[in-house]
Design an enzyme around this catalytic site. Sequence first.
Site, PDB file in Angstrom:
ATOM      1  CB  ILE A   1      -0.997   0.098   1.120  1.00 46.79           C
ATOM      2  CG1 ILE A   1      -0.159  -0.230   2.690  1.00 46.79           C
ATOM      3  CG2 ILE A   1      -1.926  -0.908   1.048  1.00 46.79           C
ATOM      4  CD1 ILE A   1      -0.945   0.020   3.579  1.00 46.79           C
ATOM      5  N   GLY A   2       1.975   1.056   0.048  1.00 40.87           N
ATOM      6  CA  GLY A   2       2.787   2.378   0.100  1.00 40.87           C
ATOM      7  C   GLY A   2       4.418   2.003   0.246  1.00 40.87           C
TER       8      GLY A   2
ATOM      9  N   GLY B   1      11.419   1.633   3.227  1.00 44.57           N
ATOM     10  CA  GLY B   1      11.123   0.673   3.125  1.00 44.57           C
ATOM     11  C   GLY B   1       9.576   0.524   2.575  1.00 44.57           C
TER      12      GLY B   1
ATOM     13  CB  VAL C   1       3.822   0.298   4.119  1.00 50.58           C
ATOM     14  CG1 VAL C   1       2.599  -0.034   5.023  1.00 50.58           C
ATOM     15  CG2 VAL C   1       4.824   1.378   4.582  1.00 50.58           C
TER      16      VAL C   1
ATOM     17  CE  LYS D   1       8.611   2.328   7.003  1.00 50.12           C
ATOM     18  NZ  LYS D   1       8.344   3.724   7.598  1.00 50.12           N
TER      19      LYS D   1
ATOM     20  CG  ASP E   1      10.376  12.248   8.208  1.00 50.23           C
ATOM     21  OD1 ASP E   1      10.108  13.190   7.697  1.00 50.23           O
ATOM     22  OD2 ASP E   1      10.419  11.136   7.540  1.00 50.23           O
TER      23      ASP E   1
END
Length: 997
Positions: free
Chosen positions: A688-689, A694, A696, A710, A818
């Site tokens: 999904i991402g 890394g 996900v 993840k 972040d």
Amino acid sequence: MSIPLFLLFLFSLLPFTLSLNQDGLYLYHFKLSLDDPDSSLSSWNPRHLTPCSWAGVSCDSSNTSVTHLDLSNTNIAGPFSASLLCRLPNLSFISLFNNSINHTLPLDISSCHSLIHLDLSQNLLTGSLPHTLSLLPNLKYLDLTGNNFSGPIPDSFGSFQKLEVISLVYNLLEGTIPASLGNVTTLKMLNLSYNPFFPGRIPPEIGNLTNLEVLWLTQCNLVGTIPDSLGNLKKLKDLDLAFNNLYGSIPSSLTELTSVNQIELYNNSLSGELPRGMSNLTALRLLDASMNHLTGTIPDELCRLPLESLNLYENRFEGELPESIANSPNLYELRLFGNRLTGKLPANLGKNSPLRWLDVSTNQFWGGIPASLCDHGQLEELLMIHNLFSGEIPASLGMCQSLTRVRLGFNRLSGEVPAGIWGLPHVYLLELVDNSFSGSISRTIAGAGNLSLLILSKNNFSGMIPDEIGWLENLEAFSGSDNNFSGSLPDSIVNLGQLGTLDLHNNKLSGELPKGIRTWRKLNELNLANNEIHGKIPDEIGSLSVLNFLDLSQNQLYGKIPRGLQNLKLNQLNLSYNRLSGQLPSLLAKNMYRTSFLGNPGLCGDLKGLCDGRDEEKTAGYVWLLRAIFIIATLVFVVGVVWFYFKYRNFKNARRAIDKSKWTLMSFHKLGFSEDEILNCLDDDNEIGSGSSGKVYKVVLSNGEAVAVKKLWGGVVKDVESGDYEKGYVQDNAFDAEVETLGKIRHKNIVKLWCCCTTRDCKLLVYEYMPNGSLGDLLHSSKGGLLDWPTRYKIAVDAAEGLSYLHHDCVPAIVHRDVKSSNILLDGDFGARVADFGVAKVVETTAKGAKSMSVIAGSCGYIAPEYAYTLRVNEKSDIYSFGVVILELVTGRRPVEPEFGEKDLVKWVCTTLDQKGVDHVVDSRLDSCFKEETCKVLNIGLMCTCPLPINRPAMRRVVKMLQEVGTDNNQTKPAAKKNGKLSPYYYDDGSDHGSVA
Ligand SMILES: *[C@@H]1O[C@H](CO)[C@@H](O)[C@H](O)[C@H]1NC(C)=O
């Protein structure tokens, strides 16, 4: 000015110069160099013989030679021409205070030999401080406050001969405070506050300034400990070191400051106990050591001082408040909130002194509220929330007309509230939430003309709500939920034109909803759930255009649902468990309202749980057949899938058998799944991402729950110091320790880390799955317009709370490093949770080990400006990034957009605000009725993105400010002017933890 040019000028004035004397000529030339929009210098007439009659000019006794020039507040603009003014041989006094003098202060200022007093404060001077100033042999007074001087304080400032006052407050000075200032032993006042100095210590040499009366070093980026030598300042009256990063204990030498009137040490990191021997400070009137880490008890000897103001809030004081504090004859301000104090408040507190502000919130005080608090008739704020106070409110407080803010919530108070309390004319906040008060609201409430927040929830109040409540034209929120109020709502309640919240759920109210509610133009929340209200829902409800939360569930309402409800933008709608009937208006048949109408047997519509409105009997046969076919088809399908699954698993297991043996699992919660189950689902079609560290995956487990996994890889990380790119191998120990810390975190606004699986070169982190994805994706997609202001506001508060938890409640504190909108994830109800924290730091640890903190983390557009000159990362950089997220929420724009050109979002917002105004900044998709709140939140975002880290509010403060936007909508608090000095700190009680909501 060169001589020839100057002569030329003299010739040009020839017609006048025949009469005007030399001093006059110089001054007249000075006038010509200035802009004088108000004609303040119109009396400066060159036909006079001397300038002595000119405005702002004074001469010596012979009336020829100018001694004083005072042009303060005249609105003149232009440069400071030392080359002219310093030619006046006897000029000893210059004040150009509060004008628009610009350009630099020239080096030849040193030719003003007679100068004693130089006041150029509140002007537009720039450049560095001329090091030649110290050459002025007679200078006693130098005030350059409120200009834009930059660069360091010159070392030469240590050689002033007679200087008594130096003030450089509110400039842009850098460097550190020079130790040489300790040589200027004539100094009486040293004011350097509010400059962006580099981190530095208080030079111990300051202790040599034995004539010093005022030492004002607020917000000077001071670090280290307070030097013992300050105890030598026997004449010191005002010591102000607030808003720095001082640590260590308060030196006991400070008890030798026998002349001191006020000591301000608030907002540092001081620890240890208050020094013993403070009874020597016989002149001390104000002590403010709030917002430090001080411990121990509040010493009895403090009470023997002529204190007027004692502020020790947000520390770690314990034990009881000394009984003798009640004997202080002058005490008018006592703020002790946010400590660990116990015991009773002294019974005669307020008897002997004109007490005005009392805040003891968030401690463990018990016993009764002292009856004498308002004996002097001055008490304005009575703030006692979150303690263990018991007994009744003393009747004497009911006569305390001076009260404005009363917060007694979250205690064990009981009995009836004295009639006088209800009607106090100046009170705007009356909060009694979560106690055991009984009795009814007195009719005397008619007198409370200023009341805007009435918070009575969670008590045993009973009886009817009096008609007089409708007289309170300023009432904005009335929360009386979880009580035993009965009878019908008074008709007069529709007169409350300012009402934003009406929350009376869980009571025994009966009767019908009042008529004429269209006057509730500002009503945002209406919650009357779980009462015995009957009758119809009035059609007028559709005209409450800002209504956002409507809960009328569990009543006896009948009739149709008004069609007008479709026009409202409701985030929450609950009409369940009533006796509503008829057809559901079609626009309400949305998934988001799927539980809103349950339990209304007569209601039909296109939502599950409602009757479908068609003639059921005719279709019943078909339905039966369809169901049978469907069940058979499902069975076949399931069997097929199961067969395929086992086949496929065996195949995969074989493939992964070797890998898996090396996996180790670290789990932080009771897991309902095994690592195998996850390992088997990491396929590209589940992805999904994908981010810098890394990929996900979304994995749906056998129990039906979803998790996000993840998969980290040892990414390529740029090593800042060497400039090389190198492979970043994960440091196992550090990673495990870190992940363990993160796994222990339990907070509603932080994404839960379920577990972590590790091998030599790959790691899996298993998080809870957040169905609405990230804020960044949603806000910056075409669906961004669906995020209305209340949702965005809630997201801001949620995320702020999560970060505040990381910064203030975790030991050691965790810096996210972040913070960005794509790291703020949204659950099914758009509750926000902070994700991806700390892990980034571990993952980016390079092979060289402990340099992790020197690697630039963060994402473009979110990086705080201090990264440019220091690689030290702390909470303040997170706060900057969070500020950017707030700006995104308000503007709907990305942190970097092509349209901004060179600028990032922060700069764009600042310049657009300046040039075009706020309407060009705020997201045009937002409803303009929230403009006021949006602007307040925008301001908070701007505070967070202050270029200077020290000026950014701490995350805890950000949470409070955000919550205040939602609660005290109309009470914007002005920046408190403290002792005549402008202080950026807002005085408020420590009790604003959103409990008004
Ligand atoms: C200083 O002020 C004068 C008069 O307002 C103006 O004309 C001039 O441009 C200013 N100079 C600078 C450097 O800002």
